[in-house]
Design a protein around this motif. Structure first.
Motif: not given
Length: 831
Positions: A356-361, A385-388, A664-668, A806-808
């Protein structure tokens, strides 16, 4: 008498549970020193609990102090108390250890939350001590078995939760599990190694209490996984389906283990998986319910020993790799937009995964290895843009496209993802004006394509190209240039850089060929300061010509209101723009302003400046009057980044050409589109291939990117999947708390705030070398936000910005903005 560690842990969890703040974000740093594995099953009834018990016994019977403790967690249990997997381990593991185990064992059984339907909950916690007659050094070992949530009926957790009136939200399950994993480090009193096992309920895709699939429910943890396969007829299919499901979600399957049912399922799985994963086989499990399984475990002990060794090897290799990544990255990688000399080795962020909005570091602090979730406050360069949930959907659709199409040639061809994506683009961001979609690979390329389109259209409209073959009337005497804004940024390729004003990005150090092929106007900007929307005017405007009402606004809605079109500011803008264009056209007969290119509303890389929308609207109209094609660079601003699908909705005017990418692709995956009118398309039509648009790349309209774009575009504009969408007006609800935004704008060390859609930018007051893109003014602040507040911020000099999707959820935005406010309030830079 001093309470036992397990008892203390239970008291701690239950005392704090009612007061724990459950956010929709996942904010626990998880310890990584202790080997921790999730136990998933290919189906229900495949023996997950037997594997957990056998592995726990194998670990506890090891000679010496390591490991000294096994923590077994069962987050969801149905059929309770008749069925209790934690109870099974509590009762059976001690008997599995006889007779070869010499160390005394303390076993604890605990249940944290029980459904009201359970008439007589068992006493909790239970504790039992065991001693053995074997030889060897006496080291106390510990087995802690804990159930987090339990329901009476032996059905799927989502049905049990619904029928028994004990609903549990995903965030509660995750938070309690995380607390158990974190606080579990206090067990064992530092003697020897600890192992943690988290056993799921049912199969990989069995629903949790909220209905979320368990493979998704536990995804934020991304624990390495033991997959208990199915040795029965049909078990190959269910095991491989479970395996693929886990891989699709980014899990690492560290081992597959299954019961031998005399069907050789293990041999096929080992062959099919090509030795990527160890596949272990257990002897047949006795069907007699009175069998205490002691003999079976004795027969299986060598297999569990192999499983333990495989897991230890996996854990060691993982830690070794993570520990080496900072050093290797400094030695091998060349990061973009980064001065390597300014990046200390220990400040390199090692990213294990994203959810989702976070990455695991991966972090090492005080000699403790941790996986820490960090909110991606720059949306990974504005792409995310994606949530999980959308992240999983995108992975699934891209996987389908890759399996179906691989990659296919695009010129003169068609495939469903490219056509469907084009339909959505023309029915969305291009609605009521665009008719054609030209695909490319990234935003900068999309801009270069747009410039070629605009120059061709201008050349036809102004007689530079004549005849049906579009021959050139006087090629050597023609130079086509752009009208653009100071502070603009349109990409890093050479042609795109020529279309932007001089900046740090276009200096001789970066682009020795740069000449700046255009007329660059300094625009008026809008920002919030001291709780007021303020219009900042450049030097070319005489301030006395505007009334205070033209320069201060109660809200952004007033700034965008089209009633301003008849204001004195509009007249002033029109006169200035017209004068600049006239003077430029008179200065040379060879040079022509052949395109207007601008980022609508917000300039991104130029410092997150909000341009007065009235100025841009007047600019578009002046160009329309002169038949100058208009290009909107929406690579950054498009697809809800500013709260609407296209920034043209905010401006109240339309382009001839627009460029989209990033969200446009959700950022993936990278994909770009240049969307244009039929009139622009017709400027390239003739009977000669030489007049066609000769531009493209090998992966034009690749199916994976188009499929991702279809999913993302639909997801963002659907209120059933995007709860932030105010459907009646097709715009996002306010995501950034107004009170916090105004408080930030009133801080003495803040120069301006821009808050719009998914963006909240704060410029710190700084002068001289402390201001601008190269500034290191906020370096200490950035470090605090990253290391102490778990917010990954990447500033633009002295401009700090937060960016969500947009979905956060709004509460996530408020949580991050609150942290930023606290830090900036006390920020005192040291030079």
């Amino acid at each position: 008498m001093k309470p036992k560690p397990a008892t203390m842990l239970r008291r701690l969890l239950l005392c704090h549970a009612p007061r724990r703040h459950y956010s929709s974000s996942f904010s626990f740093a998880l310890p990584l020193y202790s080997p921790t594995f999730a136990v998933f099953g290919a189906n229900t009834g495949v023996g997950k609990t037997l594997v957990s018990a056998g592995l726990a016994a194998s670990l506890l019977r090891s000679a010496g102090a390591s490991p000294s403790t096994v923590l077994y967690l069962k987050p969801l249990q149905t059929g309770f108390p008749a069925d209790s997997d934690a109870g099974f381990l509590f009762r059976r593991v001690p008997s599995f250890l006889r007779p070869s185990h010499a160390a005394p064992l303390i076993a604890t059984l605990d249940t944290l939350s029980v459904s009201p339907s359970v008439e007589t909950p068992p006493r909790s916690p239970e504790e039992a001590a065991f001693s053995y007659d074997g030889e060897g050094e006496v080291v106390r070992k510990q087995l802690v078995c804990r159930t987090l949530y339990a329901w009476r009926e032996a059905v799927s957790p989502h049905l049990a939760a619904e029928r028994e009136g004990m609903a549990v939200e995903d965030a509660h399950v995750r938070s309690r599990l995380a607390a158990c994993l974190v606080d579990g480090e206090n067990l064992g009193n530092g003697e020897g190694e600890m192992w943690k096992l988290v056993e799921t309920a049912g199969g990989v895709a069995s629903p949790g209490p909220s209905g979320t699939l368990q493979c998704d429910l536990y995804r934020p943890f991304r624990l390495p996984t033991i997959l208990v396969g199915d040795g029965r007829l049909g078990g190959i299919s269910s095991t491989l389906s479970a395996y693929e499901t886990l891989l699709l979600r980014g899990y690492d399957v560290s081992a597959v283990i299954l019961e031998d049912r005399c069907l050789s399922n293990d041999k096929f799985l080992l062959s099919y998986l090509r030795n990527r994963v160890p596949v272990l086989v257990l002897p047949p499990i006795p069907e007699d319910p009175s069998d205490d399984l002691t003999d079976w475990f004795s027969e299986s002990s060598s297999v569990f020993g192999l499983l333990k060794d495989a897991l230890q090897s996996f854990h060691f290799t993982r830690i070794q790799r993570l520990n080496s990544m900072q050093r290797k990255s400094k030695n091998l990688l060349w990061w973009p937009f980064t001065q390597h000399n300014l990046v200390p080795l220990d400040s390199v962020t090692v990213i294990d995964s994203r959810c989702g909005e976070s990455f695991s570091a991966y972090k090492v602090k005080d000699n403790k290895m941790m996986m820490t979730p960090q909110f991606d406050a720059c949306a990974s360069w504005w792409t995310q843009g994606p949530d999980s949930n959308l992240q999983i959907e995108l992975a699934r659709d891209m996987g389908y496209a890759a399996a179906r199409y691989g990659h296919v040639m695009f010129p003169e061809n068609a495939h469903e993802p490219a056509l469907r994506c084009a339909e959505l683009l023309l029915g969305g961001v291009g609605k009521d004006w665009a008719s054609r979609v030209y695909y490319s690979d990234n935003g900068s390329t999309a801009i270069e394509i747009a410039l070629k389109m605009a120059f061709r259209k201008f050349s036809l409209d102004h007689g530079i190209l004549v005849g049906s073959d579009k021959s050139i009337s006087n090629e050597r005497n023609i130079q086509l240039k752009v009208l653009a804004l100071a502070g603009s940024y349109h990409g890093d390729t050479l042609g795109a850089m020529e279309a932007q004003a001089p900046s740090a990005y276009t200096s001789f150090l970066q682009q020795p060929w740069y000449s700046g092929r255009g007329l660059f106007l300094t625009p008026p900007t809008v920002f919030i300061k001291n709780e007021t929307c303020t219009l900042s005017l450049p030097q070319w405007i005489q301030h006395g010509h505007l009334s205070p009402g033209d320069k201060c606004f109660l809200s952004l809605a007033e700034v965008f209101c089209k009633t301003r079109d008849s204001s004195s500011a509009a007249d002033l803008y029109s006169i200035y723009i017209s004068q600049q264009l006239s003077e430029y056209s008179l200065s040379s007969n060879r040079e022509h302003i052949a395109a207007l290119i601008m980022e609508p509303v917000i300039q991104g890389a130029g410092g997150m400046h909000m341009i007065d929308p009235l100025f841009q609207r007047v600019l578009v109209q002046e160009c329309r009057n002169r038949k100058i094609p208009v290009i909107f660079d929406e690579v950054f601003t498009g697809f809800w980044r500013l709260g609407v699908e296209s920034a043209s909705e905010l401006l109240g005017c339309l382009p001839d050409i627009a460029c989209y990418a990033k969200l446009m692709t959700g950022g993936i995956i990278p994909l770009a589109a240049t969307v244009t009118t039929e009139a622009v398309f017709e400027a390239f039509e003739s009977d000669s291939k030489l007049t066609a648009l000769l531009h493209g790349h090998s992966y034009t309209a690749h199916a994976m990117g188009c499929s991702a774009a279809v999913k993302a575009i639909q997801w963002f504009r659907d209120p059933s999947t995007n709860s932030n969408l105010y459907f009646d007006q097709m715009k996002l609800n306010e995501l950034w708390d107004d009170t916090l935004v105004n408080q930030l704008s009133s801080l003495p060390n803040v120069r301006r705030v821009v808050s719009l859609g998914t963006l909240c930018a704060i410029e710190l007051k700084a002068d001289g070398s402390d201001a601008g893109y190269a500034s290191l003014y906020a370096r200490s602040l950035i470090q605090q936000l990253r290391e102490e507040d778990a917010i990954y911020v990447r500033p633009l000099g002295n401009v700090i910005y937060l960016m969500c999707g947009p979905c956060t959820a709004r509460d996530i935005c408020t949580e991050q903005l609150s942290k930023v406010y606290r830090r900036i309030s006390s920020f005192n830079p040291v030079h």
